[in-house]
Design a protein around this motif. Sequence first.
Motif, mmCIF file in Angstrom:
data_model
loop_
_atom_site.group_PDB
_atom_site.id
_atom_site.type_symbol
_atom_site.label_atom_id
_atom_site.label_comp_id
_atom_site.label_asym_id
_atom_site.label_seq_id
_atom_site.Cartn_x
_atom_site.Cartn_y
_atom_site.Cartn_z
ATOM 1 N N GLN A 62 -0.986 5.923 -10.854
ATOM 2 C CA GLN A 62 -1.753 4.385 -10.278
ATOM 3 C C GLN A 62 -0.745 3.328 -10.245
ATOM 4 O OE1 GLN A 62 -4.467 4.269 -8.157
ATOM 5 N NE2 GLN A 62 -4.265 6.444 -8.158
ATOM 6 N N ASN B 228 -0.746 0.010 -10.541
ATOM 7 C CA ASN B 228 -0.994 -0.920 -11.725
ATOM 8 C C ASN B 228 -0.817 -0.471 -13.012
ATOM 9 O OD1 ASN B 228 -1.690 -2.963 -9.849
ATOM 10 N ND2 ASN B 228 -3.782 -2.150 -9.740
ATOM 11 N N SER C 214 -3.442 10.553 -0.439
ATOM 12 C CA SER C 214 -3.880 9.837 -1.350
ATOM 13 C C SER C 214 -3.181 8.326 -1.312
ATOM 14 C CB SER C 214 -3.994 10.527 -2.683
ATOM 15 O OG SER C 214 -2.618 10.564 -3.075
ATOM 16 N N ASP C 215 -3.919 7.349 -1.718
ATOM 17 C CA ASP C 215 -3.047 6.134 -1.673
ATOM 18 C C ASP C 215 -3.534 5.153 -2.785
ATOM 19 O OD1 ASP C 215 -5.650 5.567 -0.687
ATOM 20 O OD2 ASP C 215 -5.132 4.048 0.680
ATOM 21 N N CYS C 216 -3.008 4.130 -2.806
ATOM 22 C CA CYS C 216 -3.084 3.147 -3.834
ATOM 23 C C CYS C 216 -2.465 1.919 -3.166
ATOM 24 C CB CYS C 216 -3.117 3.562 -5.361
ATOM 25 S SG CYS C 216 -1.206 3.700 -5.573
ATOM 26 N N CYS D 200 -1.063 -2.186 -4.592
ATOM 27 C CA CYS D 200 -0.962 -3.511 -5.488
ATOM 28 C C CYS D 200 -0.481 -4.813 -4.735
ATOM 29 C CB CYS D 200 0.218 -3.001 -6.535
ATOM 30 S SG CYS D 200 1.866 -3.051 -5.942
ATOM 31 N N VAL E 105 4.525 6.550 -8.687
ATOM 32 C CA VAL E 105 3.465 6.406 -7.651
ATOM 33 C C VAL E 105 3.644 7.430 -6.882
ATOM 34 C CG1 VAL E 105 2.469 4.968 -6.038
ATOM 35 C CG2 VAL E 105 3.536 3.882 -7.972
ATOM 36 N N ARG F 37 0.782 -1.058 0.083
ATOM 37 C CA ARG F 37 -0.170 -0.098 0.124
ATOM 38 C C ARG F 37 0.964 1.210 -0.198
ATOM 39 N NH1 ARG F 37 -2.892 3.014 4.643
ATOM 40 N NH2 ARG F 37 -4.240 4.256 3.497
#
Length: 169
Positions: free
Chosen positions: A66, A68, A26-28, A30, A61, A19
């Motif tokens: 993002q 991915n 903000s976050d994302c 994989c 990132v 993460r």
Amino acid sequence: MMILEVYKRAKSEKYDTLRFVRADGSDCECVMPRQGMLPHDLVHFVVESNLPGCRGFLSLVAAGAQANFVMEELHELARAERAEQMQQAVQVEAVVEALQTQLWGGQFDLASFLYGCEMACVARAIAPLDFAGFAPQRLYDAALQLAQQWQQLPFCHHLVLEFSPCASA
């Protein structure tokens, strides 16, 4: 700066999770396939945190891309048109792959590391990164240190890392 929360899932799982929490909150995330002694994305952490001036996957990132999407872009072997920032990220991907090969081999060999970097770049039709003034052995040593930390982490626990790209020398 960006925070990486690396989750080591249950022993029966095939994937762990990464993460990303950016400076703006903000976050994302994989998934990371289990492979070798250190997940591929953590090898990125080592390279991008230690190699002066390099900007790769994690830097993109951190800047808002993002995860991915960036992964797909970097693993495309041949692309005639790439933005300059993406070209360097592809060069960094080659360094990560060559370093990962060294880790799998269990010892660092400068000549084979540099050859691996060069061949990965040739396959992507870009010039390799210039290591002038930098000892790549440092990357290997840092990767071993993080690998030891990762391997000692119990299943179902996580590791928190602070990512700041290594400034130009």
